[in-house]
Design an enzyme around this catalytic site. Structure first.
Site, PDB file in Angstrom:
ATOM      1  N   HIS A  12      15.274 -12.602  12.225  1.00 11.13           N
ATOM      2  CA  HIS A  12      14.855 -12.437  13.653  1.00 11.13           C
ATOM      3  C   HIS A  12      13.627 -12.642  14.015  1.00 11.13           C
ATOM      4  O   HIS A  12      13.347 -12.856  15.352  1.00 11.13           O
ATOM      5  CB  HIS A  12      15.564 -11.093  14.006  1.00 11.13           C
ATOM      6  N   CYS A  31       1.015  -0.992   0.114  1.00 14.82           N
ATOM      7  CA  CYS A  31       0.103  -0.044   0.141  1.00 14.82           C
ATOM      8  C   CYS A  31       0.840   0.966   0.011  1.00 14.82           C
ATOM      9  O   CYS A  31       2.110   1.062  -0.083  1.00 14.82           O
ATOM     10  CB  CYS A  31      -1.159   0.040   1.249  1.00 14.82           C
TER      11      CYS A  31
END
Length: 142
Positions: free
Chosen positions: A98, A65
């Protein structure tokens, strides 16, 4: 890889570029829309895509977006989704390494087509490191 892809109107043109490139790279892509640059509400695409990723129908999802904030906030409402915004390839890699992100959110108004390809490539080729990060990711769910 089976990839879910979606955008709002601001990300439509870039989504089309990514869809073509992903298919050329040998991925299977399901396009959740939007299918034009006409104004629309980003949750109408982000919720179905996130639900499909949450259900395990897709290994990864990509949402676009204007800022990536709207689709990211929406996707993260789904318990099994870990959506992350990335405007650099390094951020996309860290989101995978991570955080075990499974939905990449790209800010279409702030990256070029070339940059978007690099970001998506980084996201798709990077694996979750596990180890100390697994414990942290396990604490995310409420």
């Amino acid at each position: 890889m089976n990839i879910a892809l979606g955008s709002d109107h601001a990300g439509f043109a870039l989504k089309e570029t990514l869809r073509t490139w992903l298919i050329e790279q040998g991925h299977t892509v399901q396009d959740f829309g939007t299918h034009s640059a006409d104004s629309m509400d980003y949750p109408d695409v982000a919720h179905p895509l996130a639900a499909a990723v949450d259900a395990g129908e897709f290994a990864q999802g990509i949402l676009l977006c204007g800022s990536a904030n709207g689709v990211c906030i929406t996707a993260n409402k789904h318990a099994g989704v870990r959506a992350a915004i990335a405007w650099l390839p390094e951020l996309a890699a860290l989101a995978r390494q991570h955080n075990d992100a499974n939905v990449l959110c790209v800010p279409a108004r702030y990256v070029s087509g070339e940059q978007a390809l690099e970001i998506v490539s980084s996201f798709l080729k990077t694996n979750f490191e596990g180890g100390r990060h697994q414990q942290r990711v396990a604490k995310i769910k409420c």
